[in-house]
Design an enzyme around this catalytic site. Structure first.
Site, mmCIF file in Angstrom:
data_model
loop_
_atom_site.group_PDB
_atom_site.id
_atom_site.type_symbol
_atom_site.label_atom_id
_atom_site.label_comp_id
_atom_site.label_asym_id
_atom_site.label_seq_id
_atom_site.Cartn_x
_atom_site.Cartn_y
_atom_site.Cartn_z
ATOM 1 N N CYS A 72 67.825 51.822 110.084
ATOM 2 C CA CYS A 72 66.404 51.702 109.750
ATOM 3 C C CYS A 72 66.222 51.581 108.242
ATOM 4 O O CYS A 72 65.296 50.931 107.780
ATOM 5 C CB CYS A 72 65.666 52.913 110.273
ATOM 6 S SG CYS A 72 66.493 54.434 109.840
ATOM 7 N N PRO B 74 59.144 52.007 128.857
ATOM 8 C CA PRO B 74 57.830 51.922 129.503
ATOM 9 C C PRO B 74 57.674 52.856 130.708
ATOM 10 O O PRO B 74 56.549 53.103 131.136
ATOM 11 C CB PRO B 74 57.768 50.454 129.953
ATOM 12 C CG PRO B 74 58.741 49.738 129.062
ATOM 13 C CD PRO B 74 59.837 50.715 128.787
ATOM 14 N N PRO C 282 66.481 56.337 119.486
ATOM 15 C CA PRO C 282 66.977 54.971 119.663
ATOM 16 C C PRO C 282 68.503 54.945 119.806
ATOM 17 O O PRO C 282 69.150 55.991 119.862
ATOM 18 C CB PRO C 282 66.525 54.281 118.379
ATOM 19 C CG PRO C 282 66.634 55.350 117.349
ATOM 20 C CD PRO C 282 66.379 56.668 118.046
ATOM 21 N N SER D 99 61.199 51.516 116.787
ATOM 22 C CA SER D 99 60.537 50.435 116.057
ATOM 23 C C SER D 99 59.080 50.785 115.762
ATOM 24 O O SER D 99 58.459 51.588 116.466
ATOM 25 C CB SER D 99 60.608 49.154 116.874
ATOM 26 O OG SER D 99 59.943 49.348 118.103
ATOM 27 N N PHE E 226 71.658 40.725 119.484
ATOM 28 C CA PHE E 226 72.587 39.662 119.084
ATOM 29 C C PHE E 226 71.842 38.326 118.929
ATOM 30 O O PHE E 226 71.931 37.656 117.895
ATOM 31 C CB PHE E 226 73.652 39.592 120.185
ATOM 32 C CG PHE E 226 74.679 38.513 120.068
ATOM 33 C CD1 PHE E 226 75.720 38.603 119.162
ATOM 34 C CD2 PHE E 226 74.636 37.408 120.924
ATOM 35 C CE1 PHE E 226 76.697 37.622 119.099
ATOM 36 C CE2 PHE E 226 75.606 36.429 120.873
ATOM 37 C CZ PHE E 226 76.639 36.537 119.951
ATOM 38 N N ASN F 258 70.784 53.310 117.702
ATOM 39 C CA ASN F 258 71.662 52.988 116.564
ATOM 40 C C ASN F 258 72.478 54.187 116.060
ATOM 41 O O ASN F 258 73.608 54.015 115.610
ATOM 42 C CB ASN F 258 70.877 52.317 115.425
ATOM 43 C CG ASN F 258 69.717 53.136 114.939
ATOM 44 O OD1 ASN F 258 69.288 54.073 115.605
ATOM 45 N ND2 ASN F 258 69.201 52.785 113.779
ATOM 46 N N GLU G 7 59.566 58.175 113.055
ATOM 47 C CA GLU G 7 60.534 57.585 112.121
ATOM 48 C C GLU G 7 60.708 56.149 112.566
ATOM 49 O O GLU G 7 61.294 55.895 113.624
ATOM 50 C CB GLU G 7 61.888 58.301 112.200
ATOM 51 C CG GLU G 7 61.857 59.775 111.854
ATOM 52 C CD GLU G 7 61.786 60.035 110.368
ATOM 53 O OE1 GLU G 7 61.697 59.086 109.572
ATOM 54 O OE2 GLU G 7 61.800 61.221 110.006
ATOM 55 N N LEU G 8 60.219 55.196 111.765
ATOM 56 C CA LEU G 8 60.131 53.817 112.272
ATOM 57 C C LEU G 8 60.982 52.852 111.449
ATOM 58 O O LEU G 8 61.952 53.250 110.838
ATOM 59 C CB LEU G 8 58.656 53.404 112.297
ATOM 60 C CG LEU G 8 57.743 54.391 113.059
ATOM 61 C CD1 LEU G 8 56.286 53.991 112.925
ATOM 62 C CD2 LEU G 8 58.137 54.494 114.518
#
Ligand SMILES: NC(=O)c1ccc[n+]([C@@H]2O[C@H](COP(=O)([O-])OP(=O)(O)OC[C@H]3O[C@@H](n4cnc5c(N)ncnc54)[C@H](O)[C@@H]3O)[C@@H](O)[C@H]2O)c1
Length: 532
Positions: free
Chosen positions: A333, A257, A198, A277, A381, A200, A299-300
């Protein structure tokens, strides 16, 4: 780029957001942040983008389709670079390269010591280019440059050195069995690993995945997050400079996707490791199951409790709870996003937590002293602002913040809610933003029940001076990590992962190797009895 040049650029004078404004609102006094004039004139990042193509078989190449996508500066929403946009065809090319580097070699056929030397050389190169990499990471992600340069990139180096050290210490067992048999196990690499990260912590999570996979002798196709494709391309270039053979590490930028799904569905990918997620995690497992049943580690998300007990030193607890939630713009997370405070210290805690949030320095990530930059993008945001509205509408007390900052980019005021109830959305769902929710509790049994009453189980924090309380909570809390009188301690050797819907498998530490190894039992017949 020389560290000196970067720090001189960063020390350019630019005011940080001051936080002393006050305004009467619905009859209550709440704090307001002053207008964010400082955010209207972003500092020029001290780095340029050199790598924006896909990295396949050791070469930077255009996407097969020729398409590109924009990666944006979270401070302004403006374009940083146009990056090659992979799709299923590029995944085919990358998997073919990784397959060849695994099946034909050289990677799994090299000695473990040779692999480890390349990983150590890579760590040295990352260390040498620390400031340049950190600047790129902060530009693409919006996180404070000082956080990238002083915490995250050094941790990337540490992770690679840690796993480089493991490469030649991975071995199986000899096992006594009934009958005339010599039994041993080989711990072998799984093959081609598909890895999805991801936005972050783009490089830190790259390290958590690439480090153990390579140490074990696997080859990799990695998909970066579409919001933050740049830093992985730069460091992967350095990996090849360090001697990594072509095809061992392939990086395909693009969207979930398309690229992500093609990777998870690919019949020639032997394993998938995913961070993201919980919702996407379910899709990943389904794609893996419907193709070749490849094993998946996940890892969610999380909604981690931070529990402040009645005996806590309130000032220290406030500071720790503050960083547990606000670190990385609240985009963690494992953020301590449910702050449970004992009723005896609750009022004092709320006052001090509010004051601390008001002091938080929000500003340009490239300004020295900035604690909080912008959120990653317009989607996050808006989502965070919706949660803030929901908190107010559901009856929580807005103690600080509650709005965006400035007119450009994705800055949000550090926000604190008190009087939060367990059934409010802000206490149940992952906000992934700078919004602290403070809840009151009376006794330990009650807080254990409430803390565990969630679909998640990633982490928990406990703040107490009482050994019995700490011992009770560390065992009762259903979470992959329990931090006692500390939070966010991410040593390379400490395993990290989730209970329940926060995932499965553990990353980092010796446990992280298991994700990338399979066990082969070798059974040899012996003369009976063997010693004759
Ligand atoms: N447990 C952890 O270690 C950890 C660490 C960081 C983030 N997270 C979680 O990640 C989430 C935030 O990240 P996000 O919004 O980017 O999550 P996300 O699930 O939307 O995206 C994560 C990655 O998955 C890809 N992806 C999206 N759809 C896909 C699909 N259908 N098939 C394959 N790949 C797909 C994305 O492109 C991205 O690279 C939060 O929920 C957070 O808690 C967990």
């Amino acid at each position: 780029m020389a560290a000196r040049r970067i720090s001189s650029l960063l020390s350019r004078s630019l005011p940080l957001i001051s936080s002393d404004g006050k305004k009467s609102y619905f009859g209550r006094r709440i704090y307001r942040y002053s207008t964010a004039a400082a955010l209207e004139d972003p500092i020029k990042p001290p780095v340029t983008v050199e790598y924006d193509k896909l990295l396949i078989n050791g070469r930077f190449v255009d996407a097969a389709s020729g398409k590109t996508f924009k990666t944006l500066d979270p401070r302004t929403g403006e374009v940083i670079a146009h990056v090659a946009e992979g799709d299923a065809e590029d995944i085919n090319r990358a998997v073919a390269a990784a397959r060849e580097a695994f099946d034909v070699g050289p990677w799994p056929k090299m000695t473990a010591y040779e692999r480890s030397k390349i990983m150590f050389r890579f760590a040295d190169l990352v260390e040498k280019h620390n400031d340049e990499i950190a600047a790129l990471e902060s530009w693409d992600n919006g996180k404070p440059y000082e956080q990238s340069a002083n915490i995250e990139i050094p941790k990337v180096v540490r992770i690679f050195r840690y796993y480089a050290g493991w490469a030649d210490k991975i071995h199986g067992l000899t096992i006594p069995a009934d009958g005339p048999h010599h039994v041993q196990t080989l711990h072998e690499p799984i093959g081609v690993a598909g890895q999805i990260v991801p936005w972050n912590f783009p490089l830190l999570l790259f390290a958590w995945k690439v480090g153990p996979a390579l140490a074990c002798g696997n080859t990799i196709v990695l998909k970066t997050a579409e919001q933050t494709p740049l830093s992985a391309l730069l460091v992967s270039k350095l990996f090849h400079e360090a001697g990594l053979p072509p095809g061992v590490l392939n990086v395909v930028s693009g969207f979930g996707p398309t690229v992500g799904a093609a990777l998870c569905s690919h019949m020639n990918v032997d394993k998938v490791a995913f961070t993201g997620s919980t919702e996407t995690g379910k899709v990943i497992v389904e794609l893996a199951a419907k193709s070749n049943l490849k094993p998946v580690t996940l890892e969610l998300g999380g909604k981690s409790p931070f529990i402040v007990c009645e005996d806590a030193d309130v000032d220290k607890a406030v500071e720790l709870a503050h960083s547990a939630l606000f670190f990385n713009q609240g985009q963690c997370c494992c953020a301590g996003s449910r702050t449970y405070v004992h009723e005896k210290v609750y009022d004092e805690f709320v006052e001090k937590a509010k004051a601390r949030a008001m002091k938080r320095t929000v500003g340009d990530p490239f300004k020295s002293g900035t604690e909080q930059g912008p959120q990653i993008d317009a989607v996050q945001f808006k989502k965070i602002l919706r949660y803030i509205r929901s908190g107010t509408e559901s009856g929580a007390n807005l103690e600080a913040g509650g709005d965006k900052l400035g007119t450009k980019g994705y800055y949000i005021q550090p926000t604190v809610f008190s009087n939060v109830k367990d059934d409010m959305l802000i206490a149940k769902e992952e906000i992934f933003g700078p919004v602290q929710s403070i809840l009151k509790f009376k006794d330990l049994d009650e807080v254990i029940r409430r803390a565990n009453n969630t679909q998640y189980g990633l982490a928990a924090g406990v703040f107490t001076q009482n050994l019995d309380t700490a011992n009770t909570l560390m065992r009762a809390l259903r979470a992959g990590t329990v931090w006692i009188n500390c939070y966010d301690v991410f040593d390379a050797a400490i395993p990290f992962g989730g209970y329940k819907m926060s995932g499965n498998g553990r990353e980092k530490g010796e446990y992280g190797l298991k994700n990338y190894l399979q066990v082969k039992a070798i059974v040899t017949t012996l003369k009976n009895p063997a010693w004759l």
